[in-house]
Design an enzyme around this catalytic site. Structure first.
Site, PDB file in Angstrom:
ATOM      1  N   LYS A  49       2.948  -7.992   0.589  1.00 42.17           N
ATOM      2  CA  LYS A  49       4.260  -8.335   0.014  1.00 42.17           C
ATOM      3  C   LYS A  49       5.343  -8.138   1.070  1.00 42.17           C
ATOM      4  O   LYS A  49       6.222  -8.974   1.245  1.00 42.17           O
ATOM      5  CB  LYS A  49       4.547  -7.460  -1.215  1.00 42.17           C
ATOM      6  CG  LYS A  49       3.684  -7.815  -2.427  1.00 42.17           C
ATOM      7  CD  LYS A  49       3.746  -6.761  -3.534  1.00 42.17           C
ATOM      8  CE  LYS A  49       2.784  -7.123  -4.660  1.00 42.17           C
ATOM      9  NZ  LYS A  49       2.683  -6.108  -5.704  1.00 42.17           N
ATOM     10  N   GLN A  93       4.763  -0.473  -7.710  1.00 42.90           N
ATOM     11  CA  GLN A  93       3.373  -0.926  -7.628  1.00 42.90           C
ATOM     12  C   GLN A  93       2.512  -0.127  -8.603  1.00 42.90           C
ATOM     13  O   GLN A  93       2.561   1.099  -8.644  1.00 42.90           O
ATOM     14  CB  GLN A  93       2.871  -0.737  -6.182  1.00 42.90           C
ATOM     15  CG  GLN A  93       1.467  -1.268  -5.937  1.00 42.90           C
ATOM     16  CD  GLN A  93       1.345  -2.782  -6.042  1.00 42.90           C
ATOM     17  OE1 GLN A  93       2.306  -3.518  -5.836  1.00 42.90           O
ATOM     18  NE2 GLN A  93       0.155  -3.257  -6.372  1.00 42.90           N
ATOM     19  N   ASP A 116       9.116  -7.966 -11.712  1.00 47.70           N
ATOM     20  CA  ASP A 116       7.799  -8.175 -12.322  1.00 47.70           C
ATOM     21  C   ASP A 116       7.870  -8.615 -13.780  1.00 47.70           C
ATOM     22  O   ASP A 116       6.840  -8.932 -14.366  1.00 47.70           O
ATOM     23  CB  ASP A 116       7.022  -6.848 -12.316  1.00 47.70           C
ATOM     24  CG  ASP A 116       6.208  -6.627 -11.047  1.00 47.70           C
ATOM     25  OD1 ASP A 116       5.582  -7.583 -10.577  1.00 47.70           O
ATOM     26  OD2 ASP A 116       6.199  -5.486 -10.547  1.00 47.70           O
TER      27      ASP A 116
HETATM   28  N1  GUN Z   1      -0.573  -4.042  -9.299  1.00 42.90           N
HETATM   29  C1  GUN Z   1      -1.406  -5.097  -9.232  1.00 42.90           C
HETATM   30  N2  GUN Z   1      -0.710  -6.253  -9.334  1.00 42.90           N
HETATM   31  C2  GUN Z   1       0.593  -5.910  -9.469  1.00 42.90           C
HETATM   32  C3  GUN Z   1       1.794  -6.665  -9.624  1.00 42.90           C
HETATM   33  O1  GUN Z   1       1.821  -7.896  -9.677  1.00 42.90           O
HETATM   34  N3  GUN Z   1       2.935  -5.933  -9.735  1.00 42.90           N
HETATM   35  C4  GUN Z   1       2.933  -4.584  -9.708  1.00 42.90           C
HETATM   36  N4  GUN Z   1       4.083  -3.971  -9.836  1.00 42.90           N
HETATM   37  N5  GUN Z   1       1.834  -3.863  -9.576  1.00 42.90           N
HETATM   38  C5  GUN Z   1       0.677  -4.524  -9.458  1.00 42.90           C
END
Ligand code: GUN
Length: 282
Positions: A49, A93, A116
């Site tokens: 990311k 995350q 998200d």
């Molecule tokens: N953990 C696995 N995929 C994601 C995601 O798309 N967003 C977040 N915040 N955590 C994750």
């Protein structure tokens, strides 16, 4: 042979356009990511990311904490990021360690910075059919991919395997909004194969090998959200790709299907939040 739904190409195209847009911005959009602990998969995701954000000119800050960090410390940091007008998007995350109340932490994020679509306000908006600040990254990325290949969902039977808050549930709501007939299956579903055989679009988000070629009709569109390393170290998804791709009409590969689309979505969402916040302050 199935048509491969190429998430990597679409990601590249979307991000190329997004970069041109960001190049025009005097003040750059900014994404803050909170990473707790040493989960190896989370570290890889967060690094991807960050690298993608930086390649586009998005300011990316990763704030890391040890596994034993307290909930109060996380809440204080989120409040600080909420107040910081130079931060447009906040991502915590997942997973978080067990001693932390995940919902408390997520819900501390200001809904306007909730990249998200995890906060209760944005989830509630999604549920009622109102517009959330942004849509959840993985389901949105899947819809972008289906749109790119002109796969219409109106009146189709979409079967979602998996009921997570991250993918399964929002995927069901978002395909419902597109007028699909939606079924959610999960670990307690008794007659999984009977149901998947009636799917026009089959979306699997489980994280284990589950979907074989005798589980769907020939015309099915198969979306594989699973990603993990098998015993031999090969990266693979929920679907038996070699067998299923010989049979169905469309399929996503793993890697190179849904994963790149999730990242693209996150970048698009960051810029969408940035634009909304800047419009309001003008
Ligand atoms: N953990 C696995 N995929 C994601 C995601 O798309 N967003 C977040 N915040 N955590 C994750």
């Amino acid at each position: 042979m199935a048509v491969i739904l190429d998430g990597k190409s679409l990601r590249n195209k979307l991000l190329e356009n997004l970069k041109k847009e960001i190049d025009e911005f005097e003040v750059k959009p900014s994404l803050a990511v909170i990473l707790v602990g040493e989960d190896p998969a989370s570290k890889i995701y967060v690094n991807n990311k960050r690298k993608t954000a930086e390649s586009l000119g998005i300011v990316s800050t990763v704030i890391t904490y040890p596994q034993d960090v307290s909930e109060d410390v996380l809440l204080a940091k989120i409040n600080e990021l909420n107040r910081d007008s130079s931060v447009n998007a906040i991502l915590v995350q997942l997973p978080l360690p067990k001693h932390i109340n995940k919902q408390n932490v997520i819900d501390a994020i200001s809904p306007e910075k909730d990249v998200d679509c995890f906060t209760l306000e944005n989830c509630g908006r999604l549920f009622t059919g109102l517009e959330p600040a942004v849509y959840p990254c993985t389901p949105q990325g899947i819809l972008f991919l289906l749109d790119e290949y002109n796969i219409d969902l109106d009146g189709k039977h979409v079967v979602v395997v998996g009921r997570s808050n991250l993918v399964g549930k929002p995927m069901a709501l978002m395909t419902l909004k597109r007028n699909a007939t939606v079924t959610i299956c999960h670990s307690h579903t008794k007659n999984l194969k009977d149901i998947t055989k009636t799917a026009d679009v089959l979306i699997s988000a489980v994280g284990e090998v589950l979907i074989e070629d005798d589980m769907m009709k020939d015309e099915c569109v198969v979306i594989d959200v699973g990603i993990f390393k098998d015993d031999s170290g090969k990266v693979r998804g929920d679907v038996n790709f070699d067998a299923v791709s010989k049979k169905v009409s469309y399929i996503t590969p793993v890697p190179g299907g849904v994963g790149p689309m999730t990242i693209a979505s996150l970048m698009l969402n960051t810029v969408k939040l940035y634009k909304k916040q800047n419009k309001r302050s003008l």
